[in-house]
Design a protein around this motif. Structure first.
Motif, PDB file in Angstrom:
ATOM      1  N   UNK A 106       0.946  -1.600  -0.223  1.00 10.78           N
ATOM      2  CA  UNK A 106      -0.183  -0.052  -0.260  1.00 10.78           C
ATOM      3  C   UNK A 106       0.971   1.391  -0.172  1.00 10.78           C
ATOM      4  N   UNK A 107       0.926   2.355  -0.558  1.00 14.82           N
ATOM      5  CA  UNK A 107       1.161   3.659  -0.915  1.00 14.82           C
ATOM      6  C   UNK A 107       0.363   4.991  -0.728  1.00 14.82           C
ATOM      7  N   UNK A 108       0.838   6.083  -0.178  1.00 16.54           N
ATOM      8  CA  UNK A 108       0.340   6.887  -0.315  1.00 16.54           C
ATOM      9  C   UNK A 108       0.637   7.812  -1.097  1.00 16.54           C
ATOM     10  N   UNK A 109      -0.595   8.650  -1.214  1.00 21.17           N
ATOM     11  CA  UNK A 109      -0.781  10.251  -2.571  1.00 21.17           C
ATOM     12  C   UNK A 109      -1.439  11.236  -1.816  1.00 21.17           C
ATOM     13  N   UNK A 157      -0.285  -1.841  -9.216  1.00 21.61           N
ATOM     14  CA  UNK A 157       0.371  -2.431  -8.659  1.00 21.61           C
ATOM     15  C   UNK A 157      -0.401  -2.994  -7.593  1.00 21.61           C
ATOM     16  N   UNK A 158      -0.605  -1.503  -6.964  1.00 22.77           N
ATOM     17  CA  UNK A 158      -0.243  -1.212  -4.925  1.00 22.77           C
ATOM     18  C   UNK A 158      -2.462  -1.003  -4.695  1.00 22.77           C
ATOM     19  N   UNK A 159      -1.826  -1.138  -3.203  1.00 25.49           N
ATOM     20  CA  UNK A 159      -3.394  -0.787  -3.163  1.00 25.49           C
ATOM     21  C   UNK A 159      -3.366   1.032  -2.982  1.00 25.49           C
ATOM     22  N   UNK A 160      -3.742   1.697  -3.117  1.00 18.86           N
ATOM     23  CA  UNK A 160      -3.761   3.188  -3.112  1.00 18.86           C
ATOM     24  C   UNK A 160      -4.334   3.749  -1.860  1.00 18.86           C
TER      25      UNK A 160
END
Lengths: 263, 292
Positions: free
Chosen positions: A42-45, A67-70
């Motif tokens: 999981x990445x933050x934006x 590809x990531x949980x956002x």
């Protein structure tokens, strides 16, 4: 990670308990390498206006966001209304209904506004968002946020970007113990040992940005944080000796007291 | 920078002058062939026919005569409700209390002119390439000219740049765009993205300048013009019929990863292709960037 030990947040199931921030990296390449090295899922934006002229590329260019949980944030919001607007924009831009609610209540420290955070969390939960509010290390507020339907609460260890580590260990532990939803320690974690410590206490995860992005070698530091999170989690699951049995309230010899070949 | 936007406080201060500039369609530039003493009559006719702006462009006359002429043209434009500018000379603009000055790429810099003129007068700048049009956006000016659209005896050394240059300027400009160069009808330039059509010979060398101005004004005003919108806080232009999806395409982005708000409402991704960009629309385009 031990088999079966996964973190459930809303519709997401995460193998890694390290959530990777994407701000302040020296380059898009280092960001992509750092996320890969951390094995974060999981990445933050953040959500911002598109630059109309000149270079429109963002530091996220090198990432395959699918590809990531956002976990988009509402950073920059100064009121619940602004946070809600950013959440709507993030949902419209993205592929998920996850939102990290972040409402600044104090400019100098960027510490969160508790009332606006609660208000935005309640309303976004009602709208069907999976809400992870960034909050102060106040246990009563964390409980209220959980009650309001937050999927996890994210108490700050120290002010955002400060890398000061866990300023109030007692409060963070209390929140971890008391909160009925996962506690993800966010903000201010400066070194892997900070992350390890909160994971040992039972935090469900940590969010690290500056601690990695501003390290001399972000990729190496991402690997170090990932290892620390894993060790902390293993330790927590194993049950710390200091928190169990006879050693809990006193001292005890490590070697047998009987059978001494003396006297 | 919101210079030239009539509805907003601007760096240069709000003012009816800039609102009038925004509503202008026909810009008449004086020629070199009309005898000096006939220029006031010519300008009167042009203004009576519908010229919204008049620029005095004479290069060879003695200074005293130019000042006198400029003062008389300023008065004549004021009476006729037109804006009066002078070419190149900041001193002349100051002496005649003109509404502003038009500069070429080689003339006094826009910044210097602004410092000397103060905030109220208008400043326009000639641009001949998309790069010049883009660079001009950073300057304290009020309109840009794009041209020469066609080869013209008025500027024999210039290379014809066509309507493409008008369109290229319109796509980046925060201020009105004036099409210039060999134009003798009013609609094509407006359709290509200009806000105004500037002419020299089409009025000055016409047998009946008033009629010529009137025809050009009508053609320009009747053409389908580009819309002014607020895009991410800046005045921008949008071609007729453009949809939000087309706007995104020319900004070089596409969903997902992008969200659009029009007049405070989020446009769902499936509706982007059908959402028109209307005159005066407040459009916000956001995307994901790095954050914690």
């Amino acid at each position: 990670m031990e088999e079966g030990d996964r973190l459930h947040l809303g519709s997401a199931t995460l193998g890694s308990r390290l959530i990777h921030g994407t701000g302040k990296f020296p380059s898009a390449e280092l960001l992509a390498q750092s996320i890969a090295a951390s094995e974060a899922e999981m990445i933050t934006l953040a959500v911002r206006r598109l630059h109309l002229d000149g270079d429109r590329r963002s530091e996220l260019e090198g990432l395959d966001l699918k590809r990531y949980h956002l976990l988009p944030n509402t950073a920059g919001a100064r009121s619940s209304e602004e946070a809600i607007r950013l959440a709507h924009l993030a949902r419209a831009a993205g592929l998920s209904d996850f939102i990290k609610v972040e409402v600044v209540g104090h400019e100098a420290t960027l510490l969160p506004d508790p009332l606006a955070t609660f208000e935005a969390t309640s309303r976004l939960v009602a709208e069907g968002f999976t809400v992870l509010p960034y909050t102060s290390d106040d246990v009563a507020l964390a409980l209220r946020l959980a009650e309001a339907g937050a999927a996890a609460v994210m108490p700050g260890a120290a002010p955002i970007g400060s890398t000061l580590g866990v300023l109030n260990p007692h409060n963070i532990r209390l929140i971890i113990q008391e909160c009925p939803v996962p506690v993800i320690v966010d903000a201010g974690l400066g070194s892997p040992s900070d992350a390890l410590r909160v994971m040992e206490w039972g935090a469900a995860g940590v969010l690290v940005n500056t601690g990695i992005a501003r390290a001399k070698d972000p990729v190496g530091m991402a690997r170090a944080f990932a290892a620390a999170v894993e060790i902390g989690r293993l330790a927590h699951r194993a049950g710390l000796a200091g928190e169990t049995g006879e050693a809990r309230h006193g001292y005890g010899a490590s070697s047998p007291t009987a059978g001494m070949p003396l006297g | 920078m919101t210079v030239g936007d009539p509805g907003e406080e601007t760096a240069l201060g709000p003012g009816p002058l800039r609102a009038r500039l925004r509503a202008s369609r026909l810009y008449v530039v004086t020629d070199d062939l009309t005898p000096l003493e006939k220029v006031p009559e010519l300008v009167r006719e042009a203004v009576a026919g519908g010229a919204d702006l008049v620029q005095l462009r004479r290069k060879r006359e003695p200074w005293a005569e130019l000042v006198e002429l400029a003062r008389s043209l300023q008065e004549c434009c004021r009476r006729g409700g037109a804006i009066f500018l002078v070419n190149d000379h900041v001193d002349l603009a100051l002496a005649a209390q003109a509404d502003g000055v038009h500069l070429g790429q080689g003339d006094a810099t826009v910044q210097e002119a602004r410092e000397r003129l103060g905030e109220r007068p208008l400043i326009g700048l000639s641009t001949h390439t998309p790069e010049q049009a883009l660079k001009a956006q950073l300057l304290p000016l009020d309109y840009i000219a794009a041209g020469p659209v066609r080869a013209t005896p008025t500027k024999p050394d210039s290379v014809e740049v066509g309507f493409q240059q008008v369109t290229a300027a319109a796509l980046v400009s925060r201020v009105p765009v004036v099409a210039i160069g060999g134009l003798d009808e009013g609609a094509s330039a407006i359709e290509a993205g200009a806000d105004m059509v500037a002419v020299v010979r089409a009025v000055c060398a016409a047998p009946a300048p008033r009629l010529a101005a009137s025809r050009l004004r009508q053609e320009a005003a009747g053409a389908t013009s580009w819309r002014w919108i607020q895009l991410n806080g800046e005045p921008r232009k949008s071609p007729p019929g453009e949809t939000v999806l087309q706007l995104l395409a020319r900004l070089g982005v596409e969903p997902p990863g992008v969200a659009v708000e029009v007049d405070g409402r989020i446009v769902p991704q499936e509706r982007l292709a059908n959402e028109p960009v209307a005159e005066g629309a407040v459009v916000e385009v956001v995307h994901f960037v790095g954050g914690g």
